[in-house]
Design an enzyme around this catalytic site. Structure first.
Site, short mmCIF file in Angstrom:
data_model
loop_
_atom_site.label_atom_id
_atom_site.label_comp_id
_atom_site.label_asym_id
_atom_site.label_seq_id
_atom_site.Cartn_x
_atom_site.Cartn_y
_atom_site.Cartn_z
N ASN A 65 61.99 54.63 -0.23
CA ASN A 65 63.43 54.67 -0.47
C ASN A 65 64.08 53.90 0.67
OD1 ASN A 65 66.11 55.23 -0.86
ND2 ASN A 65 65.97 57.42 -0.41
N TRP A 66 64.53 52.71 0.35
CA TRP A 66 65.08 51.85 1.41
C TRP A 66 66.48 52.27 1.85
CZ3 TRP A 66 63.72 46.12 -0.31
CH2 TRP A 66 62.36 45.91 -0.10
N LYS A 67 67.10 53.18 1.10
CA LYS A 67 68.47 53.59 1.43
C LYS A 67 69.35 52.33 1.56
CE LYS A 67 66.56 57.86 3.14
NZ LYS A 67 66.66 59.03 3.99
N HIS B 16 69.41 62.74 -4.49
CA HIS B 16 68.98 62.71 -3.09
C HIS B 16 69.97 63.51 -2.25
CE1 HIS B 16 67.99 61.28 0.92
NE2 HIS B 16 66.83 60.90 0.42
N GLU C 221 71.30 62.95 0.45
CA GLU C 221 72.42 62.15 1.00
C GLU C 221 73.49 61.94 -0.07
OE1 GLU C 221 69.91 59.00 2.44
OE2 GLU C 221 69.11 60.39 3.95
N GLU D 203 62.24 67.55 -0.65
CA GLU D 203 62.63 66.99 0.65
C GLU D 203 63.44 68.01 1.43
OE1 GLU D 203 62.55 62.38 0.46
OE2 GLU D 203 64.58 63.09 0.14
N GLY E 48 64.46 61.83 8.22
CA GLY E 48 64.88 60.90 9.27
C GLY E 48 64.90 61.51 10.66
N SER F 187 60.18 62.45 6.88
CA SER F 187 59.40 61.97 8.02
C SER F 187 57.92 61.79 7.70
CB SER F 187 59.59 62.90 9.23
OG SER F 187 60.95 62.86 9.64
N GLY G 266 61.37 57.27 3.51
CA GLY G 266 62.51 56.47 3.95
C GLY G 266 62.09 55.48 5.03
N GLY G 267 62.32 55.86 6.28
CA GLY G 267 62.12 54.95 7.42
C GLY G 267 60.80 54.22 7.44
O1 LIG Z 1 64.10 59.54 0.47
C1 LIG Z 1 63.48 59.64 1.53
C2 LIG Z 1 63.77 60.69 2.46
O2 LIG Z 1 65.12 60.87 2.65
C3 LIG Z 1 62.93 60.72 3.69
O3 LIG Z 1 63.39 59.85 4.69
P1 LIG Z 1 62.49 59.66 6.01
O4 LIG Z 1 61.13 59.30 5.53
O5 LIG Z 1 63.18 58.56 6.76
O6 LIG Z 1 62.52 60.98 6.71
#
Ligand SMILES: O=C[C@H](O)COP(=O)(O)O
Length: 249
Positions: free
Chosen positions: A9-11, A94, A96, A166, A172, A211, A232-233
């Site tokens: 998920n590149w956000k 999600h 967010e 999640e 994050g 994470s 994500g990250g």
């Molecule tokens: O969609 C992915 C999640 O929000 C996890 O993000 P993260 O891997 O940066 O903690």
């Protein structure tokens, strides 16, 4: 047997040229038999990524969509628009989106129905806040969100959906859940799906997210109920993304 699914998920990261450069590096490397590789990118990147992914086994996903097919909804993107592009997955609900864009369980449910209507596979996010965890409400929150998101689906649709557990406090932050904790909650969520849809629960894929990194993905995926990861990250750098896919098989 459920095929593991790793979704990046590149956000709100990467321009089109950055997305193209990323894809050129992972093509042929972030593809392994026995694991599904998905990149969920910003809307602006989707046409270029779908084109780049042609002939590969990497699927492209969006990170949100509106529940209506069309209408006066300034700034929104609909299911038919994504479908025509060749997008296969869409992340819905999600945390967010729930926290910053006021998405409720009811809205998420409408979006899940819209995704199926247009042949898109939803990756439905559920998970508790830190204060809910500390109050011992993790499973209650996940049950409420899961039941609400899946409301009104057929058993076959439920089986095709992907659910991502999640815990919000792990997103994050570098603080991932332990694999045992994630397994416990995910097994519980599978039980919730079983209560609603019977044997479809054995087919629905449930990811862990929060994470996840190349050095812990194998531990999560070693648990019997964890069918992949929403990352994500650690999905933003080609080398890291390739290692995530390698770690899943
Ligand atoms: O969609 C992915 C999640 O929000 C996890 O993000 P993260 O891997 O940066 O903690």
């Amino acid at each position: 047997m459920r095929t593991p699914i790793i979704a990046g998920n590149w956000k709100m990261f990467k321009t089109v040229s950055e997305a193209e450069a990323f894809f050129a590096e992972v093509k042929g490397k972030a593809e392994r038999p026995g694991v599904e590789s998905v990149i969920c990118a910003p809307f602006t990147n989707l046409p270029a990524l779908v084109k780049a992914a042609a002939g590969t086994t990497i699927a492209i996903g969006a990170q949100n969509m509106h529940f209506e097919d069309s209408g006066a909804f300034t700034g929104e993107i609909s299911g038919p628009m994504l479908k025509e592009l060749g997008v296969k997955y869409v992340i819905l609900g999600h945390s967010e989106r729930r926290a910053y864009f006021a998405e409720t369980d009811e809205i998420v449910n409408k979006k899940v129905h819209a995704a199926f209507k247009h042949g898109l596979t939803p990756i439905i996010c559920v998970g508790e806040k830190l204060e809910e965890r500390e109050a011992g409400k993790t499973k209650d929150v996940c049950k409420t969100q899961t039941e609400a998101a899946l409301k009104g689906l057929t058993a076959e649709q439920a089986a095709q959906a992907v659910i991502a557990y999640e815990p919000i406090w792990a997103i994050g932050t570098g603080k991932s859940s332990t694999a045992d904790d994630a397994e416990d909650v995910i097994a519980y969520i599978r039980g919730v799906v079983r209560g609603l849809f019977g044997e479809a629960a054995d087919r629905v894929r449930i990811q862990y997210g929060g994470s996840v990194k190349p050095d812990n993905i194998r531990e999560f995926l070693s648990r019997p109920n964890i069918d992949g990861a929403l990352v994500g990250g650690a999905s933003l750098e080609p080398a890291s993304y390739i290692k995530l896919i390698e770690g899943a098989v």
